[in-house]
Motif scaffolding. Structure first.
Motif, PDB file in Angstrom:
ATOM      1  N   SER A  65       0.798  -1.232   0.000  1.00  0.00           N
ATOM      2  CA  SER A  65       0.000   0.000   0.000  1.00  0.00           C
ATOM      3  C   SER A  65       0.826   1.275   0.000  1.00  0.00           C
ATOM      4  O   SER A  65       0.293   2.338   0.317  1.00  0.00           O
ATOM      5  CB  SER A  65      -0.928  -0.001   1.217  1.00  0.00           C
ATOM      6  OG  SER A  65      -1.734  -1.146   1.214  1.00  0.00           O
ATOM      7  N   SER A  66       2.102   1.172  -0.318  1.00  0.00           N
ATOM      8  CA  SER A  66       2.896   2.397  -0.332  1.00  0.00           C
ATOM      9  C   SER A  66       2.338   3.382  -1.353  1.00  0.00           C
ATOM     10  O   SER A  66       1.825   2.988  -2.397  1.00  0.00           O
ATOM     11  CB  SER A  66       4.364   2.092  -0.653  1.00  0.00           C
ATOM     12  OG  SER A  66       5.035   1.704   0.531  1.00  0.00           O
ATOM     13  N   MET A  67       2.461   4.655  -1.014  1.00  0.00           N
ATOM     14  CA  MET A  67       1.891   5.701  -1.880  1.00  0.00           C
ATOM     15  C   MET A  67       2.901   6.176  -2.930  1.00  0.00           C
ATOM     16  O   MET A  67       2.555   6.862  -3.856  1.00  0.00           O
ATOM     17  CB  MET A  67       1.401   6.846  -1.000  1.00  0.00           C
ATOM     18  CG  MET A  67       0.216   6.409  -0.132  1.00  0.00           C
ATOM     19  SD  MET A  67      -0.090   7.483   1.300  1.00  0.00           S
ATOM     20  CE  MET A  67       0.953   6.757   2.563  1.00  0.00           C
ATOM     21  N   VAL A  68       4.165   5.789  -2.746  1.00  0.00           N
ATOM     22  CA  VAL A  68       5.247   6.148  -3.683  1.00  0.00           C
ATOM     23  C   VAL A  68       5.138   7.625  -4.101  1.00  0.00           C
ATOM     24  O   VAL A  68       4.877   7.934  -5.266  1.00  0.00           O
ATOM     25  CB  VAL A  68       5.270   5.213  -4.926  1.00  0.00           C
ATOM     26  CG1 VAL A  68       6.528   5.438  -5.765  1.00  0.00           C
ATOM     27  CG2 VAL A  68       5.194   3.756  -4.509  1.00  0.00           C
ATOM     28  N   PRO A  69       5.327   8.533  -3.122  1.00  0.00           N
ATOM     29  CA  PRO A  69       5.134   9.957  -3.432  1.00  0.00           C
ATOM     30  C   PRO A  69       5.989  10.392  -4.623  1.00  0.00           C
ATOM     31  O   PRO A  69       7.177  10.068  -4.689  1.00  0.00           O
ATOM     32  CB  PRO A  69       5.607  10.664  -2.158  1.00  0.00           C
ATOM     33  CG  PRO A  69       5.544   9.633  -1.084  1.00  0.00           C
ATOM     34  CD  PRO A  69       5.802   8.317  -1.753  1.00  0.00           C
ATOM     35  N   ALA A  77       7.869   4.341 -11.366  1.00  0.00           N
ATOM     36  CA  ALA A  77       7.505   4.152  -9.960  1.00  0.00           C
ATOM     37  C   ALA A  77       6.249   4.959  -9.629  1.00  0.00           C
ATOM     38  O   ALA A  77       6.264   6.176  -9.624  1.00  0.00           O
ATOM     39  CB  ALA A  77       8.665   4.580  -9.065  1.00  0.00           C
ATOM     40  N   VAL A  78       5.162   4.239  -9.404  1.00  0.00           N
ATOM     41  CA  VAL A  78       3.881   4.871  -9.064  1.00  0.00           C
ATOM     42  C   VAL A  78       3.213   4.032  -7.974  1.00  0.00           C
ATOM     43  O   VAL A  78       3.227   2.808  -8.033  1.00  0.00           O
ATOM     44  CB  VAL A  78       2.917   4.915 -10.283  1.00  0.00           C
ATOM     45  CG1 VAL A  78       1.651   5.680  -9.924  1.00  0.00           C
ATOM     46  CG2 VAL A  78       3.583   5.553 -11.491  1.00  0.00           C
ATOM     47  N   GLY A  79       2.629   4.708  -6.973  1.00  0.00           N
ATOM     48  CA  GLY A  79       2.029   3.981  -5.858  1.00  0.00           C
ATOM     49  C   GLY A  79       0.519   4.019  -5.856  1.00  0.00           C
ATOM     50  O   GLY A  79      -0.119   4.324  -6.860  1.00  0.00           O
ATOM     51  N   ILE A  80      -0.056   3.686  -4.685  1.00  0.00           N
ATOM     52  CA  ILE A  80      -1.508   3.727  -4.512  1.00  0.00           C
ATOM     53  C   ILE A  80      -1.883   5.164  -4.174  1.00  0.00           C
ATOM     54  O   ILE A  80      -1.335   5.732  -3.226  1.00  0.00           O
ATOM     55  CB  ILE A  80      -1.948   2.806  -3.347  1.00  0.00           C
ATOM     56  CG1 ILE A  80      -1.372   1.385  -3.500  1.00  0.00           C
ATOM     57  CG2 ILE A  80      -3.467   2.782  -3.226  1.00  0.00           C
ATOM     58  CD1 ILE A  80      -1.900   0.586  -4.635  1.00  0.00           C
ATOM     59  N   PRO A  81      -2.812   5.760  -4.924  1.00  0.00           N
ATOM     60  CA  PRO A  81      -3.208   7.136  -4.585  1.00  0.00           C
ATOM     61  C   PRO A  81      -3.744   7.191  -3.155  1.00  0.00           C
ATOM     62  O   PRO A  81      -4.503   6.315  -2.739  1.00  0.00           O
ATOM     63  CB  PRO A  81      -4.337   7.428  -5.588  1.00  0.00           C
ATOM     64  CG  PRO A  81      -4.184   6.423  -6.677  1.00  0.00           C
ATOM     65  CD  PRO A  81      -3.555   5.216  -6.061  1.00  0.00           C
ATOM     66  N   VAL A  82      -3.334   8.231  -2.439  1.00  0.00           N
ATOM     67  CA  VAL A  82      -3.702   8.290  -1.018  1.00  0.00           C
ATOM     68  C   VAL A  82      -5.215   8.323  -0.833  1.00  0.00           C
ATOM     69  O   VAL A  82      -5.751   7.717   0.096  1.00  0.00           O
ATOM     70  CB  VAL A  82      -2.992   9.465  -0.310  1.00  0.00           C
ATOM     71  CG1 VAL A  82      -3.412  10.793  -0.875  1.00  0.00           C
ATOM     72  CG2 VAL A  82      -3.217   9.417   1.186  1.00  0.00           C
ATOM     73  N   TYR A  83      -5.931   8.985  -1.756  1.00  0.00           N
ATOM     74  CA  TYR A  83      -7.394   9.050  -1.574  1.00  0.00           C
ATOM     75  C   TYR A  83      -8.036   7.675  -1.707  1.00  0.00           C
ATOM     76  O   TYR A  83      -9.068   7.387  -1.102  1.00  0.00           O
ATOM     77  CB  TYR A  83      -8.042  10.056  -2.541  1.00  0.00           C
ATOM     78  CG  TYR A  83      -7.688   9.848  -3.990  1.00  0.00           C
ATOM     79  CD1 TYR A  83      -6.652  10.569  -4.579  1.00  0.00           C
ATOM     80  CD2 TYR A  83      -8.377   8.923  -4.769  1.00  0.00           C
ATOM     81  CE1 TYR A  83      -6.306  10.362  -5.906  1.00  0.00           C
ATOM     82  CE2 TYR A  83      -8.036   8.714  -6.095  1.00  0.00           C
ATOM     83  CZ  TYR A  83      -6.995   9.434  -6.658  1.00  0.00           C
ATOM     84  OH  TYR A  83      -6.653   9.225  -7.976  1.00  0.00           O
ATOM     85  N   GLU A  84      -7.426   6.790  -2.491  1.00  0.00           N
ATOM     86  CA  GLU A  84      -7.953   5.423  -2.594  1.00  0.00           C
ATOM     87  C   GLU A  84      -7.809   4.705  -1.251  1.00  0.00           C
ATOM     88  O   GLU A  84      -8.721   4.014  -0.806  1.00  0.00           O
ATOM     89  CB  GLU A  84      -7.205   4.646  -3.679  1.00  0.00           C
ATOM     90  CG  GLU A  84      -7.604   5.004  -5.091  1.00  0.00           C
ATOM     91  CD  GLU A  84      -9.010   4.501  -5.432  1.00  0.00           C
ATOM     92  OE1 GLU A  84      -9.316   3.340  -5.139  1.00  0.00           O
ATOM     93  OE2 GLU A  84      -9.798   5.293  -5.985  1.00  0.00           O
ATOM     94  N   LEU A  85      -6.666   4.879  -0.614  1.00  0.00           N
ATOM     95  CA  LEU A  85      -6.454   4.246   0.694  1.00  0.00           C
ATOM     96  C   LEU A  85      -7.411   4.831   1.724  1.00  0.00           C
ATOM     97  O   LEU A  85      -7.996   4.109   2.531  1.00  0.00           O
ATOM     98  CB  LEU A  85      -5.012   4.459   1.168  1.00  0.00           C
ATOM     99  CG  LEU A  85      -3.933   3.662   0.439  1.00  0.00           C
ATOM    100  CD1 LEU A  85      -2.552   4.072   0.939  1.00  0.00           C
ATOM    101  CD2 LEU A  85      -4.132   2.159   0.633  1.00  0.00           C
TER     102      LEU A  85
END
Ligand SMILES: [Zn+2]
Length: 383
Positions: free
Chosen positions: A230-234, A251-259
């Motif tokens: 679940s890293s957001m990879v800022p 490198a792209v993470g999970i958008p914070v709003y999705e979490l």
């Protein structure tokens, strides 16, 4: 304070619709940093050591090939250190094994002092996963230790956890899994992914969490859901690493709003590893470019970083100082303390932002300080 099991944190998080970040560490300095930033925010802390982090802590630079003996030694080292640091703070702390792969690896962690364990039987057929998880629950609960299982398969790569494709968790089988195994929480596959390359515009299938929790409510089953990978990879970290000579592609993470939307759907624990590695790597790259003292004192580290521009796992480039790092040795000298501060601040940057985003700020005094002995009694009464 002494360490507590995971269960009281999960109960609090589920009831209050917040989530706790769970943060992976590979060395004692990182554990110190996780505890320090949680203390500042007065949040209860979940520190995670992955199975292979224990191998690294056991002295294996080639941690992928770590033996059970290496893992036992590493688990004891990190558990002893976390127990010692815990005495200096007033927040509740959980030490959790991430991705335990076998009964023996889990037993090694529990015997070393871990207060919570994950058994990942997700690569087994369903009945084998149930059987292995149940076996772990019996051993763990008798000692007051909490257990996380996994159902469904996450795509991506994390240490030796690798899968090309994902299989979403079937909410219809979640109740059956909890009932048959007695585990406390369950990692579900609902669209997250291990590693730093998670793909653009990820949409989490939050309906899987909603349906799972709803089924459990109907069946009177207690349990919490966990979000791995679940890293957001800022983006700012990725950009800075690349500006400092790194080569992180896609490198792209999970958008914070999705979490954040997943939390009220039943996600109580959110695992973060990649973001910590990224923040530490950015700090050290900058330090080696800007600080001539550190560069002069630790030339081998910088050589390794330059030779592996795509690498953001500090274990691969901190090998030259591995022995003092895993031993928790405090050396004199400005270069040494500057380097450690760079590692610690990276951890605190990633962890601190997750504590704030996931809503666990200030909850430390509200979480009951249940000892492992008391928890073992509670589990015994439930059977
Ligand atoms: Zn995971």
């Amino acid at each position: 304070m002494s360490l507590i099991p995971l269960k009281p944190l999960l109960d609090y998080a589920t009831k209050n619709r917040i989530a706790h970040g769970a943060f992976n560490v590979n060395m004692i300095t990182q554990a110190e940093a996780v505890i320090e930033i949680h203390t500042i925010f007065q949040s209860a802390a979940i520190i995670q050591g992955a199975d292979l982090a224990n191998a690294f802590m056991g002295g294996r630079a080639d941690f992928m090939n770590g033996t059970l003996e290496d893992k036992k030694l590493g688990a004891k080292r990190i558990a002893d250190a976390v127990k010692r640091i815990a005495k200096t703070t007033n927040i509740p702390i959980v030490l959790h094994l991430d991705h335990g792969k076998s009964f023996d690896a889990v037993k090694a962690a529990i015997d070393a002092g871990y207060t919570s364990v994950m058994i990942d039987g997700s690569s087994l057929p369903y009945s084998g996963n149930v059987e292995l998880t149940r076996e772990v629950v019996q051993y763990a609960h008798a000692r007051g230790v909490s257990v996380e299982g996994e159902l469904g398969v996450l795509a991506g790569v994390e240490d030796d956890v690798f899968s090309e494709a994902s299989t979403y968790t079937n909410p219809m089988t979640v109740c059956d899994f909890f009932r048959k195994t007695g585990c406390d929480c369950l990692a579900i596959s609902y669209g997250t992914k291990h590693g730093a390359v998670k793909g653009n515009n990820i949409k989490l299938r939050k309906e899987i969490a909603i349906a799972s929790m709803e089924n459990m409510r109907h069946e009177g089953i207690e349990g919490a859901l966990v979000s791995h990978g679940s890293s957001m990879v800022p983006k700012y970290l990725v950009d800075e690493i690349n500006e400092l000579g790194g080569k992180l592609a896609n490198a792209v993470g999970i958008p914070v709003y999705e979490l954040l939307e997943a939390i009220p759907c039943g996600i109580s624990k959110i695992n973060i590893d990649t973001d910590i590695r990224l923040a530490v790597t950015r700090n050290l790259r900058r330090m080696f470019i800007e600080n001539s003292l550190v560069k002069k004192e630790f030339p081998k580290i910088w050589e390794l970083m330059q030779a592996q521009p795509e690498q953001f796992d500090p274990r691969y480039y901190l090998v030259p100082i591995m022995a003092p790092l895993i031993g928790g040795e405090n050396r004199d000298g400005e270069a040494w303390s500057t380097l450690l501060r760079g590692i610690k601040r990276g951890v605190m940057e990633a962890v601190g932002s997750a504590i704030v985003q996931f809503g666990s700020v200030g909850d430390a005094p509200k979480i009951p300080q249940i000892s492992l002995e008391e928890m073992a009694d509670i589990y015994k009464k439930k059977v």
